[in-house]
Design an enzyme around this catalytic site. Structure first.
Site, PDB file in Angstrom:
ATOM      1  N   LYS A  14       0.807  -1.224   0.000  1.00  0.00           N
ATOM      2  CA  LYS A  14       0.000   0.000   0.000  1.00  0.00           C
ATOM      3  C   LYS A  14       0.837   1.270   0.000  1.00  0.00           C
ATOM      4  O   LYS A  14       0.549   2.195  -0.739  1.00  0.00           O
ATOM      5  CB  LYS A  14      -0.894   0.056   1.251  1.00  0.00           C
ATOM      6  CG  LYS A  14      -2.086  -0.836   1.239  1.00  0.00           C
ATOM      7  CD  LYS A  14      -3.038  -0.459   2.364  1.00  0.00           C
ATOM      8  CE  LYS A  14      -2.400  -0.418   3.738  1.00  0.00           C
ATOM      9  NZ  LYS A  14      -1.965  -1.704   4.264  1.00  0.00           N
ATOM     10  N   ARG A  89      -9.584   1.985   9.197  1.00  0.00           N
ATOM     11  CA  ARG A  89      -9.344   0.562   9.437  1.00  0.00           C
ATOM     12  C   ARG A  89     -10.421  -0.074  10.291  1.00  0.00           C
ATOM     13  O   ARG A  89     -10.361  -1.288  10.516  1.00  0.00           O
ATOM     14  CB  ARG A  89      -8.015   0.382  10.160  1.00  0.00           C
ATOM     15  CG  ARG A  89      -6.870   0.452   9.214  1.00  0.00           C
ATOM     16  CD  ARG A  89      -5.594   0.070   9.891  1.00  0.00           C
ATOM     17  NE  ARG A  89      -4.609   0.042   8.835  1.00  0.00           N
ATOM     18  CZ  ARG A  89      -3.322   0.001   8.976  1.00  0.00           C
ATOM     19  NH1 ARG A  89      -2.808  -0.065  10.149  1.00  0.00           N
ATOM     20  NH2 ARG A  89      -2.515  -0.007   7.958  1.00  0.00           N
ATOM     21  N   ARG A 128      10.935  -7.426   4.612  1.00  0.00           N
ATOM     22  CA  ARG A 128      10.993  -6.007   4.975  1.00  0.00           C
ATOM     23  C   ARG A 128      11.513  -5.829   6.409  1.00  0.00           C
ATOM     24  O   ARG A 128      12.262  -4.904   6.700  1.00  0.00           O
ATOM     25  CB  ARG A 128       9.607  -5.368   4.839  1.00  0.00           C
ATOM     26  CG  ARG A 128       9.622  -3.873   5.088  1.00  0.00           C
ATOM     27  CD  ARG A 128       8.297  -3.230   4.780  1.00  0.00           C
ATOM     28  NE  ARG A 128       7.294  -3.547   5.786  1.00  0.00           N
ATOM     29  CZ  ARG A 128       6.026  -3.138   5.730  1.00  0.00           C
ATOM     30  NH1 ARG A 128       5.615  -2.430   4.712  1.00  0.00           N
ATOM     31  NH2 ARG A 128       5.183  -3.458   6.674  1.00  0.00           N
ATOM     32  N   ARG A 134      12.043  -3.075  11.341  1.00  0.00           N
ATOM     33  CA  ARG A 134      10.799  -2.597  11.964  1.00  0.00           C
ATOM     34  C   ARG A 134      10.430  -3.480  13.144  1.00  0.00           C
ATOM     35  O   ARG A 134      10.350  -4.694  13.020  1.00  0.00           O
ATOM     36  CB  ARG A 134       9.649  -2.602  10.934  1.00  0.00           C
ATOM     37  CG  ARG A 134       9.560  -1.316  10.155  1.00  0.00           C
ATOM     38  CD  ARG A 134       8.475  -1.365   9.103  1.00  0.00           C
ATOM     39  NE  ARG A 134       7.141  -1.645   9.625  1.00  0.00           N
ATOM     40  CZ  ARG A 134       6.033  -1.265   9.009  1.00  0.00           C
ATOM     41  NH1 ARG A 134       6.090  -0.563   7.894  1.00  0.00           N
ATOM     42  NH2 ARG A 134       4.858  -1.579   9.495  1.00  0.00           N
ATOM     43  N   ARG A 145      -1.092  -9.014  13.094  1.00  0.00           N
ATOM     44  CA  ARG A 145      -1.572  -7.915  12.253  1.00  0.00           C
ATOM     45  C   ARG A 145      -2.496  -8.424  11.151  1.00  0.00           C
ATOM     46  O   ARG A 145      -3.495  -7.797  10.812  1.00  0.00           O
ATOM     47  CB  ARG A 145      -0.400  -7.140  11.663  1.00  0.00           C
ATOM     48  CG  ARG A 145       0.205  -6.190  12.691  1.00  0.00           C
ATOM     49  CD  ARG A 145       1.602  -5.810  12.328  1.00  0.00           C
ATOM     50  NE  ARG A 145       1.658  -4.958  11.179  1.00  0.00           N
ATOM     51  CZ  ARG A 145       2.654  -4.977  10.295  1.00  0.00           C
ATOM     52  NH1 ARG A 145       3.645  -5.814  10.431  1.00  0.00           N
ATOM     53  NH2 ARG A 145       2.640  -4.156   9.285  1.00  0.00           N
TER      54      ARG A 145
END
Ligand code: ADP
Length: 190
Positions: A14, A89, A128, A134, A145
């Protein structure tokens, strides 16, 4: 005036698509995740609060998120349209956004859903995590998630589909390829 949302599970790409598509239409890409992360790294009160939730892969409470988005949308660069990435969301966020836009006599033009298979997503997020370090990208947090997304956010696409706003776009392929699909879908439906 182009007011767009982009939706899709974490890892659907996204953020990347939001930036490309927003540049294409000359509007700002507004990512709630980016705003939270920027605040967290500056250790602002908002960032300190948000970080607890982000680290667990949970959603930041609606009230906090809604206030932040309302504030961001009131800034001058959003006056000509915007592309919201990662918001709304939850159903409560959908309703809040409806009321913010109604106050401005404005409405959404399109909602883009990036469609990506779950296996692909887990692989992408782990990659990632390794690259960016992260803290919300460990395997356990990724699974949480995805679960939270399926439970709370996936149903929102049905709401926008009912309103005739939803454009579903295949999110698999090269970045430019996917961006072109998104741009074509929007242009063809405008
Ligand atoms: P991803 O798309 O990979 O899930 P984001 O950068 O969009 O990541 O968001 C990172 C985190 O920021 C989320 O897991 C959540 O904790 C928080 N967040 C972002 N947007 C929202 C929102 N609209 N409502 C609640 N929490 C949010």
């Amino acid at each position: 005036m182009t007011r767009l949302l982009i939706m899709g599970p974490p890892g659907a790409g996204k953020g990347t698509q939001a930036q490309l598509v927003a540049d294409y239409f000359g509007i700002p890409a507004i990512s709630t995740g980016d705003i939270f992360r920027a605040n967290a790294s500056e250790q602002t009160p908002l960032g300190i609060e948000a970080q607890r939730y982000m680290d667990a892969g949970d959603y930041v409470p609606d009230e906090v998120t809604n206030n932040m988005v309302q504030d961001r949308l009131s800034q001058p660069d959003a006056g000509n349209g915007f592309l919201l990435d990662g918001y709304p969301r939850t159903l409560a966020q959908v309703e809040f956004l409806d009321s913010v836009l109604a106050d401005q006599n404005a409405s959404l033009e399109h909602v883009i859903e990036l469609v990506v298979d779950e296996e692909e997503i887990v692989a992408r997020l782990l990659k990632r995590a390794a690259e960016e370090g992260r803290t919300d990208d460990s395997e356990e947090v990724i699974r949480n998630r995805l679960h939270v997304y399926q439970e709370q956010t996936a149903p929102l696409t049905a709401v926008y589909a009912e309103r005739g706003l939803l454009l579903r776009v295949d999110g698999l392929g090269h970045v430019e390829e996917v961006a072109a699909r998104v741009e074509n879908a929007i242009t063809a439906n405008s």
